[in-house]
Design a protein around this motif. Structure first.
Motif, PDB file in Angstrom:
ATOM      1  N   GLU A 150       0.832  -1.197   0.000  1.00 51.55           N
ATOM      2  CA  GLU A 150       0.000   0.000   0.000  1.00 51.55           C
ATOM      3  C   GLU A 150       0.871   1.253   0.000  1.00 51.55           C
ATOM      4  N   ARG A 152       2.035   4.604   1.089  1.00 49.50           N
ATOM      5  CA  ARG A 152       1.766   5.251   2.366  1.00 49.50           C
ATOM      6  C   ARG A 152       2.281   6.685   2.362  1.00 49.50           C
ATOM      7  N   GLY A 154       2.990  10.292   5.245  1.00 49.12           N
ATOM      8  CA  GLY A 154       3.060  10.746   6.619  1.00 49.12           C
ATOM      9  C   GLY A 154       3.573  12.168   6.726  1.00 49.12           C
ATOM     10  N   GLY A 184      -4.645   9.836  11.303  1.00 49.70           N
ATOM     11  CA  GLY A 184      -5.257   8.544  11.015  1.00 49.70           C
ATOM     12  C   GLY A 184      -6.517   8.635  10.175  1.00 49.70           C
ATOM     13  N   HIS A 189      -0.244   7.502   7.555  1.00 49.76           N
ATOM     14  CA  HIS A 189       0.307   6.263   8.082  1.00 49.76           C
ATOM     15  C   HIS A 189       1.458   6.452   9.061  1.00 49.76           C
ATOM     16  N   GLY A 330      -3.797   3.737  14.041  1.00 50.56           N
ATOM     17  CA  GLY A 330      -3.383   3.275  12.725  1.00 50.56           C
ATOM     18  C   GLY A 330      -2.203   4.038  12.154  1.00 50.56           C
ATOM     19  N   VAL A 331      -1.550   4.845  12.981  1.00 52.77           N
ATOM     20  CA  VAL A 331      -0.406   5.646  12.553  1.00 52.77           C
ATOM     21  C   VAL A 331       0.852   5.098  13.212  1.00 52.77           C
ATOM     22  N   ASP A 405       8.074   2.355  14.296  1.00 48.81           N
ATOM     23  CA  ASP A 405       7.602   1.585  13.146  1.00 48.81           C
ATOM     24  C   ASP A 405       8.520   1.782  11.955  1.00 48.81           C
ATOM     25  N   LEU A 577       6.704   5.456   0.410  1.00 44.67           N
ATOM     26  CA  LEU A 577       6.319   6.346   1.503  1.00 44.67           C
ATOM     27  C   LEU A 577       6.653   7.784   1.120  1.00 44.67           C
ATOM     28  N   ASP A 630      -3.396  12.219   0.178  1.00 48.15           N
ATOM     29  CA  ASP A 630      -4.071  10.934   0.373  1.00 48.15           C
ATOM     30  C   ASP A 630      -4.763  10.473  -0.904  1.00 48.15           C
TER      31      ASP A 630
END
Length: 637
Positions: A150, A152, A154, A184, A189, A330-331, A405, A577, A630
């Protein structure tokens, strides 16, 4: 100098992994001066004070070569070197769990008839009546990555500057929770922050998160003070001294929780900080035996020692709580592994055999810094790191990967080489020293899997081919900056799937500052750039801005629309990302940092965000930009 002395000196340097020639960031071929070679070889442990000593130092080096490599890598658990029936010596392999496997050592290396579990194992070898020990790093070839592909996105920020109406002098961990809760639902992400490592906060403060006291502990300034928290009105400058006083006022009288175990490393760290309170920050000026690691109760301020014990235990608890909060939102949390540590810090004091004396790390001249850079921290000695099985590197990575993460590896080129500058020399009078890249990447890959943490390599600037190939092999994405891409080519291309995409970083101007060229003005005013070179730099910037504008179809005269198009261009790429610096979302003109400047020249790391978080999360323009990102990411998925 006699030719034979120079030849011996250059051969000694080559044997020690010291470059005798290199190409700098301006494309010039540099022949390293003899004085530099002597100083760097001496820092690496050679008995040399002048070029005439090189021949004997070289002979001593050859006599000292060990027949057993101190570190062996087993990729995917496989040691594929077959034993030589003639040269094989007795050996035993002790795994991390204490079990043993038979193995053999030959001139070709270590061999074992088994797939090894991932971990740090120990091989004990008997050769010629002498015992030798080697660390076996059994690591996966590929670094850890989350399942699926996916696309992503941020946001990145400097935590200290990330203030809300509830904040005290600096932003703290509690300020990250509403940001994660905000990102989120918007589809974000990752929330990435600069290093959260401890810094020197008393006078004179050194607030740079890239000059930490230690890479093994957390900053006490990040703590949420809970019921004792008292908001502090926003000011024009972040005051780390005030922030430290706020934390001290709450924690100084808090008793140590006897139910929480204190590991030996933490106990020693707290004792060191207590000793600094009594003996002074510069431990290299302490008397013996304190300088060499022995601290008696009389050497330590017990209150400061207890404070740091309490602060570190609380930081660990709060980061675990923050991780659980992020999981629910979810972040993911992104952290940053600083490449070095302050010379007055705990790590060099606690491990003096690991750090090179008389030199510091930096970078040779390049277009941004024509005189080179001196970052001021001592380099790790490659041979000493190998002798201890790279335990220090593993500990620094694990410390942050356990809480993150995504972990960005600052200046990942350090896995292959670092630019060493002898103390007292000009920044341009250094040279590169090589590091065991395969072994260090094995540590990165292993800790990535152990902590289920994705890695990102900061591979900007002059990057050895060895680093690019290693990152590809181990599936560690690199870093793409739109600003750099536009400066390097007239037809900028979007990032690939092997890159994390950004407009700029904490070390570059903001997008608005880049468009206006305000960083060029700052570099001239602070002496980083000669005034006569200013016009050429501004012309080059104008060309870069025009190139990026053409690539995304923007009008440079409309910064807001230009920014939107750049964000969509990045978000619509194959990059796994995309990260946007939070202050770019409202076109902040001034960067948080200007690399190469001292605090007397510029208040780096001390500027709060222009907007409070309370306003950011309700800002329609900011929201619309995140929605653009997004939507572009989803279309690309």
């Amino acid at each position: 100098m006699a030719d034979r002395q120079l030849r011996a000196l250059r051969e000694l340097a080559h044997t020690l992994g010291v470059a005798v020639e290199y190409r700098d960031g301006l494309g010039r071929q540099v022949t390293v001066a003899p004085d530099t070679l002597v100083a760097v070889c001496a820092a690496l442990g050679a008995e040399i004070a002048r070029p005439a000593d090189a021949a004997e130092a070289l002979r001593a080096r050859r006599r000292a070569v060990e027949p057993v490599s101190p570190v062996v890598v087993a990729w995917d658990g496989r040691l594929t070197t077959p034993p030589d029936p003639v040269a094989t010596s007795g050996a035993v392999l002790t795994l991390e769990d204490g079990s043993e496997l038979p193995c053999a050592w030959s001139d070709g290396g270590l061999a074992v008839d088994a797939i090894l579990p991932f971990g740090y194992h120990r091989a004990d070898v008997e050769i010629g009546g002498h015992h030798r020990r080697s660390t076996v790093v059994s690591a996966p070839v590929r670094s850890w990555s989350r399942p699926g592909h996916e696309p992503r996105w941020g946001v990145a920020a400097h935590l200290a500057a990330l203030r809300s109406s509830r904040s005290r002098a600096l932003g703290d961990l509690a300020d990250l929770k509403p940001v994660a809760a905000w990102l989120g639902p918007l589809g974000g992400h990752v929330l990435s922050v600069l290093p959260l490592l401890p810094t020197f906060n008393d006078a004179p403060p050194e607030p740079s998160p890239y000059s930490p006291v230690s890479r093994l502990f957390w900053s006490e300034l990040i703590l949420d003070l809970g019921p004792a928290h008292r908001p502090t009105p926003a000011s024009a400058s972040l005051d780390v001294g005030q922030a430290a006083a706020e934390v001290w006022a709450v924690l100084a009288d808090r008793p140590l929780d006897e139910g929480v175990p204190v590991d030996a490393e933490l106990a020693r760290y707290a004792r060191f900080r207590g000793a600094q309170a009594r003996l002074g920050r510069g431990w290299m000026g302490w008397p013996e035996p304190q300088r060499s690691g022995r601290l008696d109760p009389a050497d330590v301020d017990a209150a400061v020692e207890r404070f740091h014990l309490v602060a570190q235990i609380e930081a660990r608890r709060q980061l675990a709580d923050l991780g659980a909060h992020f999981d629910r939102s979810g972040v993911g949390l992104g952290l940053d592994l600083a490449v070095g540590v302050h010379p007055d810090g705990y790590d060099p004091w606690s491990r003096p055999e690991l750090f090179a004396p008389g030199v510091s790390v930096g970078a040779p001249p390049d277009a941004g810094f024509p005189d080179g850079q001196d970052w001021g921290f001592p380099p790790v000695l490659p041979a000493a790191s190998r002798a201890e099985g790279h335990r220090y590197l593993a500990a620094t990575v694990a410390h942050q990967a356990a809480a993150a993460d995504v972990l960005r590896i600052d200046h990942i080129m350090a896995m292959s080489r670092l630019y060493w500058i002898p103390h007292g020399a000009d920044r341009a009078d250094g040279t590169y020293v090589g590091y065991p890249a395969e072994e260090l990447f094995a540590v990165l890959a292993l800790e990535s899997h152990r902590n289920r943490c994705e890695l990102v390599g900061e591979n900007l600037g002059t990057v050895p081919e060895q680093i690019d190939s290693a990152m590809a092999r181990h599936e560690i994405p690199g870093t793409f900056l739109a600003q750099f891409e536009a400066a390097e080519t007239t037809t900028p291309r979007p990032p690939s799937r092997h890159q994390v995409a950004m407009i700029g970083t904490h070390d570059t101007p903001t997008f608005a500052g880049w468009l206006a060229g305000s960083d060029i003005d700052e570099r001239v005013s602070t002496g980083l750039l000669r005034a006569e070179d200013g016009p050429a730099a501004r012309a080059a910037r104008a060309d870069a801005v025009a190139a990026l504008a053409a690539a995304v179809g923007a009008d440079p005269a409309d910064p807001s629309a230009f920014l939107d198009l750049v964000l969509v261009w990045l978000a619509g790429s194959e990059s796994r990302l995309v990260v946007v610096w939070i202050e770019d979302l409202w076109l902040e003109p001034r960067a948080v940092n200007l690399p190469g400047t001292a605090s007397a020249q510029r208040a780096n790391w001390q500027r709060p965000m222009a907007k409070l978080l309370d306003d950011v999360v309700d800002d329609e323009e900011v929201m619309s930009r995140l929605e653009l990102i997004d939507a572009a990411r989803r279309r690309n998925g």
